[in-house]
Design a protein around this motif. Structure first.
Motif, PDB file in Angstrom:
ATOM      1  N   GLU A 178       1.661  15.579 -29.967  1.00 10.35           N
ATOM      2  CA  GLU A 178       0.223  15.741 -29.837  1.00 10.35           C
ATOM      3  C   GLU A 178      -0.214  16.967 -30.620  1.00 10.35           C
ATOM      4  O   GLU A 178       0.606  17.849 -30.917  1.00 10.35           O
ATOM      5  N   ALA A 179      -1.486  17.005 -30.974  1.00 12.68           N
ATOM      6  CA  ALA A 179      -2.009  18.140 -31.735  1.00 12.68           C
ATOM      7  C   ALA A 179      -3.451  18.394 -31.317  1.00 12.68           C
ATOM      8  O   ALA A 179      -4.220  17.465 -31.075  1.00 12.68           O
ATOM      9  N   ARG A 180      -3.795  19.678 -31.220  1.00 17.10           N
ATOM     10  CA  ARG A 180      -5.156  20.110 -30.922  1.00 17.10           C
ATOM     11  C   ARG A 180      -5.647  20.984 -32.057  1.00 17.10           C
ATOM     12  O   ARG A 180      -4.931  21.872 -32.517  1.00 17.10           O
ATOM     13  N   SER A 181      -6.859  20.739 -32.503  1.00 16.40           N
ATOM     14  CA  SER A 181      -7.433  21.537 -33.592  1.00 16.40           C
ATOM     15  C   SER A 181      -8.907  21.788 -33.326  1.00 16.40           C
ATOM     16  O   SER A 181      -9.554  21.056 -32.578  1.00 16.40           O
ATOM     17  N   GLN A 197      -8.011  17.047 -41.901  1.00 14.06           N
ATOM     18  CA  GLN A 197      -6.619  16.617 -41.787  1.00 14.06           C
ATOM     19  C   GLN A 197      -5.867  17.470 -40.784  1.00 14.06           C
ATOM     20  O   GLN A 197      -5.982  18.688 -40.775  1.00 14.06           O
ATOM     21  N   GLN A 198      -5.067  16.800 -39.964  1.00 17.48           N
ATOM     22  CA  GLN A 198      -4.327  17.444 -38.889  1.00 17.48           C
ATOM     23  C   GLN A 198      -2.871  16.983 -38.941  1.00 17.48           C
ATOM     24  O   GLN A 198      -2.593  15.834 -39.280  1.00 17.48           O
ATOM     25  N   LYS A 199      -1.941  17.876 -38.635  1.00 11.53           N
ATOM     26  CA  LYS A 199      -0.519  17.522 -38.614  1.00 11.53           C
ATOM     27  C   LYS A 199      -0.068  17.275 -37.171  1.00 11.53           C
ATOM     28  O   LYS A 199      -0.348  18.087 -36.280  1.00 11.53           O
ATOM     29  N   VAL A 200       0.628  16.160 -36.964  1.00  7.73           N
ATOM     30  CA  VAL A 200       1.159  15.836 -35.641  1.00  7.73           C
ATOM     31  C   VAL A 200       2.666  15.655 -35.768  1.00  7.73           C
ATOM     32  O   VAL A 200       3.135  14.810 -36.536  1.00  7.73           O
ATOM     33  N   THR A 201       3.427  16.451 -35.026  1.00  5.40           N
ATOM     34  CA  THR A 201       4.887  16.361 -35.049  1.00  5.40           C
ATOM     35  C   THR A 201       5.370  15.629 -33.809  1.00  5.40           C
ATOM     36  O   THR A 201       5.143  16.075 -32.680  1.00  5.40           O
ATOM     37  N   VAL A 231      -6.640  21.657 -41.144  1.00  2.58           N
ATOM     38  CA  VAL A 231      -6.785  22.576 -40.023  1.00  2.58           C
ATOM     39  C   VAL A 231      -5.436  22.857 -39.384  1.00  2.58           C
ATOM     40  O   VAL A 231      -4.521  22.031 -39.415  1.00  2.58           O
ATOM     41  N   ASP A 232      -5.312  24.032 -38.798  1.00  4.88           N
ATOM     42  CA  ASP A 232      -4.116  24.404 -38.051  1.00  4.88           C
ATOM     43  C   ASP A 232      -4.233  23.904 -36.618  1.00  4.88           C
ATOM     44  O   ASP A 232      -5.337  23.752 -36.083  1.00  4.88           O
ATOM     45  N   GLY A 240      -7.825  30.129 -31.834  1.00 10.77           N
ATOM     46  CA  GLY A 240      -7.746  29.651 -33.205  1.00 10.77           C
ATOM     47  C   GLY A 240      -9.032  29.885 -33.966  1.00 10.77           C
ATOM     48  O   GLY A 240     -10.064  30.240 -33.412  1.00 10.77           O
ATOM     49  N   VAL A 241      -8.982  29.697 -35.275  1.00 13.19           N
ATOM     50  CA  VAL A 241     -10.127  29.922 -36.151  1.00 13.19           C
ATOM     51  C   VAL A 241     -10.388  28.658 -36.945  1.00 13.19           C
ATOM     52  O   VAL A 241      -9.467  27.971 -37.365  1.00 13.19           O
ATOM     53  N   SER A 242     -11.632  28.336 -37.150  1.00  9.05           N
ATOM     54  CA  SER A 242     -11.991  27.164 -37.933  1.00  9.05           C
ATOM     55  C   SER A 242     -11.399  27.267 -39.331  1.00  9.05           C
ATOM     56  O   SER A 242     -11.424  28.316 -39.962  1.00  9.05           O
ATOM     57  N   ALA A 243     -10.851  26.150 -39.819  1.00  9.01           N
ATOM     58  CA  ALA A 243     -10.232  26.157 -41.148  1.00  9.01           C
ATOM     59  C   ALA A 243     -11.258  26.436 -42.237  1.00  9.01           C
ATOM     60  O   ALA A 243     -10.932  26.954 -43.296  1.00  9.01           O
ATOM     61  N   ALA A 244     -12.516  26.061 -41.978  1.00  7.74           N
ATOM     62  CA  ALA A 244     -13.547  26.271 -42.990  1.00  7.74           C
ATOM     63  C   ALA A 244     -13.987  27.721 -43.070  1.00  7.74           C
ATOM     64  O   ALA A 244     -14.606  28.144 -44.036  1.00  7.74           O
TER      65      ALA A 244
END
Length: 295
Positions: A178-181, A197-201, A231-232, A240-244
């Motif tokens: 799962e991933a949260r952004s 775009q989000q990375k899910v491992t 985004v991270d 966290g901080v917005s990727a933009a």
């Protein structure tokens, strides 16, 4: 001996305080709020894995203002105290429940520039690591599950929103991730569209596979997003901080500044061919140039 006991007592108090902060910061929305079960789950009398069963709830079970509060269970996980439409009370483990962030929804509705955008999402993987190719996928914006081919969601400029993805392999490996952004769109994003775009491992034993999940937000009349942000992932939705890395307009002149920015972006073809040409420098139909006032 007495000194050691005092020290242990202080450490326990610190742990309790830290756990309270985790709950307060990770789930700082207004309760009660709406929710929906992500998977088939069990409602338990106490917030612990072996708590007495109250009821079995199917996947997609809706709770209208039925999510009462988050707590930390005996297992260290976040659980939610809920009440069902049939007035059964109990706890559901947090990973099984999508909780609507009504505060962020309200921020989007109250934004000076906001719109209901069409959503599309796609998950891709280049190396399955032998863990299988078929996965169930859950997508959420501000805690609201996205269903259907092209769902809609209300997005506001400078209004941060949350993105949650969960993927589970349906084969033997049962790899899960799962991933949260967090993301904060700009006025340009609202009018021109954008993708995130989000990375899910996903992990199974000592193996893991990485998926790239793309959420595309499009206003009506726009077929392709002009920009994609990466985004991270964050541990909770309050960090966290917005990727933009956007600058949020604030203060008494917020509406004035937003309107000025909007005037620079929004322009119509003077010959009536097309409205809301956004960042176009000329009308694609007749070649009329963008007015100097909109530069």
């Amino acid at each position: 001996m007495r000194w050691r006991m005092k020290r242990i007592g202080s450490l326990l108090l610190l742990v309790v305080l830290l756990m309270s902060l985790v709950v307060a910061e990770a789930f700082a929305t207004t309760y009660p709020t709406d929710g929906e079960t992500r998977v088939k789950t069990t409602l338990r009398k106490d917030p612990k894995p072996k708590g007495k069963k109250v009821a079995d709830l199917k996947a997609g079970y809706e709770l209208v203002e039925g999510v009462l509060e988050p707590v930390i269970g005996e297992d260290g996980q976040v659980w939610y105290k809920i009440i069902t439409p049939k007035e059964k009370e109990g706890y559901i483990v947090g990973t099984d429940l999508a909780v609507v962030d009504n505060d962020r929804d309200e921020d989007a509705r109250n934004a000076v520039v906001h719109d209901i955008l069409l959503l599309d999402f796609k998950a891709t993987c280049t190396d399955y690591q032998g863990l299988g190719k078929k996965y169930t996928r859950s997508f959420e914006i501000n805690g609201k599950p996205l269903t259907g081919r092209h769902p809609q969601t209300e997005i506001g400029a400078d209004a941060e929103f949350t993105i949650y993805t969960k993927m589970t392999n349906t084969g033997k490996s049962k790899a899960t991730g799962e991933a949260r952004s967090l993301f904060t769109p700009t006025i340009e994003d609202i009018y021109n569209g954008f993708a995130v775009q989000q990375k899910v491992t996903c992990v199974a034993g000592d193996k893991e596979v990485e998926w790239t999940v793309t959420y595309t937000f499009l206003p009506r009349g726009i077929e392709k997003a002009p920009v994609t942000y990466t985004v991270d992932n964050v541990e909770s939705f309050e960090t966290g901080v917005s990727a933009a890395n956007n600058t949020v307009i604030a203060g008494s002149n917020a509406q004035t500044e937003a309107q000025k920015a909007l005037e620079k972006i929004h322009w119509d073809c003077p010959n009536g061919h097309k409205e809301n040409l956004g960042t176009w420098l000329f009308c694609p139909f007749c070649g009329a140039p963008k007015p100097e006032t909109a530069q």
